[in-house]
Write an enzyme that holds these catalytic residues in place. Structure first.
Site, PDB file in Angstrom:
ATOM      1  N   SER A 197       0.830  -1.124   0.060  1.00  0.00           N
ATOM      2  CA  SER A 197       0.207  -0.180   0.120  1.00  0.00           C
ATOM      3  C   SER A 197       0.847   1.308   0.006  1.00  0.00           C
ATOM      4  CB  SER A 197      -1.062  -0.132   1.274  1.00  0.00           C
ATOM      5  OG  SER A 197      -2.109   0.769   1.180  1.00  0.00           O
ATOM      6  N   ASP A 303      -9.006  -5.393  -5.774  1.00  0.00           N
ATOM      7  CA  ASP A 303      -8.780  -4.457  -4.553  1.00  0.00           C
ATOM      8  C   ASP A 303      -9.354  -3.071  -4.997  1.00  0.00           C
ATOM      9  OD1 ASP A 303      -7.538  -2.424  -3.010  1.00  0.00           O
ATOM     10  OD2 ASP A 303      -5.445  -3.212  -3.487  1.00  0.00           O
ATOM     11  N   HIS A 334      -7.388  -5.835  -1.024  1.00  0.00           N
ATOM     12  CA  HIS A 334      -6.315  -5.368  -0.456  1.00  0.00           C
ATOM     13  C   HIS A 334      -5.458  -6.211   0.550  1.00  0.00           C
ATOM     14  CE1 HIS A 334      -3.856  -1.391  -0.527  1.00  0.00           C
ATOM     15  NE2 HIS A 334      -3.937  -1.647   0.733  1.00  0.00           N
TER      16      HIS A 334
END
Length: 649
Positions: A197, A303, A334
């Site tokens: 991320s 995601d 995610h």
């Protein structure tokens, strides 16, 4: 290794035996080149130290240069033996505010300020194998000076400055405010960055500077352009901006000094969706030509936090500039690969770093470039990605025998379809009623396929629509219509279930365990699967930098960029295209509620089909595309909830 030739002269067996023994005991040993680093160094005895690296910036405006904290865990033995080690680095804003990994681990320290627990398993696993691990606190977070600027110069310099120091080009100190300099004499400077991320985003951004010494990056579910995290071609994705995100992760000390930075973030990112200079500065794709490092990209195809619109342009730009690449694509949302394919992931990552940082010829560069999760826990590989033979293929919608339920094929057709934006409904609702005409969407389906059809890469849908109001948002969604069992990406855990059993990945100490909770796939039986999606504000039809009010009754043409994917539509299923307005909880609605009329003759979908138009023709031969499917409500995953406005996981 020396080669031997077999003599043609016959000798007594005893002489042969003596010669063989002599060869064993007297000849110098021949050692094969290493292919794998082994855990030969003590983790308990590793050096744990902290340094503060000068970034050359004064982001908080206190008149002093900002220093970022870098916590280091490295094996002690190589330095005593006069050998230098490579570095694995994770630069993060989350080490104190939010935690890392599935168990939200934070850094902990001893009374001397040295790191005791480093989140995740990277140090536990790799330090005994001859790597140093460096955990960098981004500027404005945890023990670092400066301010968070959401992927801007401060964020990127936070990590780049550490790489410069590791390579003898920067300055670091033994304390946050002291004057005692410290050198990184224990490393050869060869650095690999990794992170999920925001952490992976920093790896992308640092690679895009071309910094020397950065040999590889492993961005997991990472952002490649911060504009695309907040907007989709002018359509707001979240009710908030980068200033709010900065406030969420900054340390208390930084928050007290960084109001001016947050104000500049707010002013530079208007909710109009216009692409401003602030966003251009945070676009790493435009600088792909500078990338020297190899890239091992990992992304969940479902995601909905860091969407695959970030993966496709970055991957394609790297390809254009000849960057060495590898990719994993999962069915999850995610989620880190450590939590959906743990054993294979650690083994692959180990071999990747051994090859890229230690220079071991272990063959990983000659293996298939792509691993793709085809069904939960079932993976396939591709020599390249997208696979050879993938062709952009234009499919066109056509009217059907019921309003709102048309066909999808290779031929251009006349006609129109009309829908009214309903912000209360989402792509899940549209997919569930794809075989039924409903007022909030227009759907177009192929006939049931006679053979599988694979999409691999990024799609684009061009829509010509006439709105009834001055504002309008568009969504374009690709749907696999047919029964399947998939990872439940819309669940809170985004496709995994966390168990209570633990497995261990590396060495542990009393303060830093290498043992983590196991997971298994969380699945859902569905009647339709959303394969890819894209969104746009129709007012940005002519320019990404400036949206304009629409003239009701006038036609506008806009191309929507859909997220990258790799999906096989099985034989017996249909491929569908949905064109609609607001996708609930995935984009914000416009200020009005328009009705839009779609001109089918000027609307098309360009899809990356393996085998191109010929493959589509073969897959639809012998089927009747004009026969409408029986109306039904198809099961799917639950509707996506509001996405947490924090790219952390």
């Amino acid at each position: 290794m020396p080669t031997r030739t077999r003599s043609r002269v016959r000798r007594p067996l005893v002489l042969i035996a003596v010669a063989a023994l002599a060869a064993v005991f007297l000849a110098p040993a021949a050692h094969a080149a290493p292919r794998e680093s082994r855990p030969v160094y003590s983790y308990a005895g590793a050096v744990r130290e902290s340094v503060w690296v000068d970034t050359g910036l004064d982001g908080d405006g206190d008149g002093k240069g900002d220093r970022v904290a870098a916590d280091i865990v490295r094996p002690a033995e190589p330095a005593r033996q006069g050998r230098k080690v490579p570095v694995i680095m994770d630069a993060s804003p989350y080490y104190s505010c939010c935690g890392r990994g599935n168990e939200s681990q934070r850094k902990t320290y001893d009374t001397h300020g040295h790191v005791v627990r480093m989140p995740l398993y990277y140090d536990n696993y790799f330090v005994p194998r001859g790597y140093a691990f460096v955990g960098v606190d981004l500027a404005g977070t945890n023990r670092s000076d400066g301010c968070v600027d959401i992927g801007g110069p401060s964020d990127i310099r936070s990590a780049k400055a550490v790489i410069d120091w590791l390579n003898g080009r920067g300055r670091a100190y033994t304390s946050r405010t002291g004057a005692t300099l410290v050198r990184a004499g224990w490393t050869n400077g060869r650095t690999g960055m990794i992170g999920k991320s925001w952490d992976g985003t920093i790896a992308n951004g640092v690679a895009a500077t071309g910094v020397r010494g950065l040999k590889t990056i492993v961005p997991i579910s990472a952002i490649s352009s911060w504009y695309d995290y907040y907007f989709a071609q002018g359509a707001p994705l979240y009710d908030g901006g980068p200033d709010e995100l900065a406030d969420a992760v900054e340390s208390d000390g930084a928050r007290a000094h960084c109001a001016a930075v947050q104000r500049r973030l707010a002013e530079g990112s208007p909710r109009s969706g216009d692409r401003t200079p602030l966003w251009t500065e945070r676009d790493y794709v435009k600088d792909a030509a500078k990338v020297r490092a190899s890239v091992f990209a990992v992304h969940g195809m479902q995601d909905l936090n860091v969407r695959t619109q970030h993966l496709g342009p970055w991957w394609d730009a790297l390809a254009r500039h000849g960057v060495q690449r590898k990719i994993w694509l999962s069915q999850t949302g995610h989620v880190d690969p450590f939590d959906y394919r743990r054993g294979a992931w650690v083994d692959t990552l180990h071999r990747w770093f051994d090859h890229e940082l230690l220079g071991y010829d272990n063959g990983i560069d000659r293996e298939p470039a792509a691993d793709v999760e085809r069904h939960p826990g079932q993976w396939v590989t591709s020599t390249s990605w997208p696979p050879a033979g993938t062709r952009a293929t234009v499919l066109r919608p056509a009217p059907g025998d019921r309003a709102g339920v048309g066909t999808l094929g290779l031929r251009r057709s006349a006609g129109t379809e009309t829908f009214t934006d309903d912000p209360a409904l989402s792509e899940t609702d549209w997919a569930a009623r794809i075989t039924t005409g409903t007022p909030e969407k227009a759907g177009f389906l192929t006939a049931p396929l006679s053979r599988p059809l694979r999409l691999a890469g990024s799609s684009a849908v061009t829509v010509t629509a006439t709105p009834t109001t001055a504002t309008a948002h568009l969504s374009a969604v690709l749907v696999d219509v047919g029964p399947d069992t998939i990872r439940d990406y819309a669940d809170a855990a985004e496709g995994i279930t966390t168990l209570t059993d633990r497995t261990c990945w590396g060495a542990s100490t009393a303060g830093d365990s290498a043992c983590y909770k196991e997971t298994r796939a969380k699945t859902a039986a569905v009647g339709s699967t959303v394969v890819s999606r894209g969104w746009a504000d129709l007012g940005h039809y002519a320019s990404a930098t400036r949206g304009v009010p629409l003239t009701p009754g006038g036609p506008y043409t806009m191309t929507l960029r859909l997220g990258a994917t790799d999906h096989v539509v099985p034989a017996g299923h249909r491929l569908a295209l949905v064109v609609a307005g607001t996708d609930k909880d995935l984009i914000d609605p416009p200020s009005t509620r328009p009705t839009l009329t779609v001109d089918l003759s000027r609307t098309s979908a360009k899809l990356p089909l393996v085998g191109g138009a010929a493959a589509f023709t073969r897959a639809t031969q012998g089927t009747t595309a004009t026969k409408a499917p029986v109306p039904a409500i198809l099961d799917g995953v639950r509707a996506p909830g509001p996405v947490r406005h924090l790219p952390a996981g």
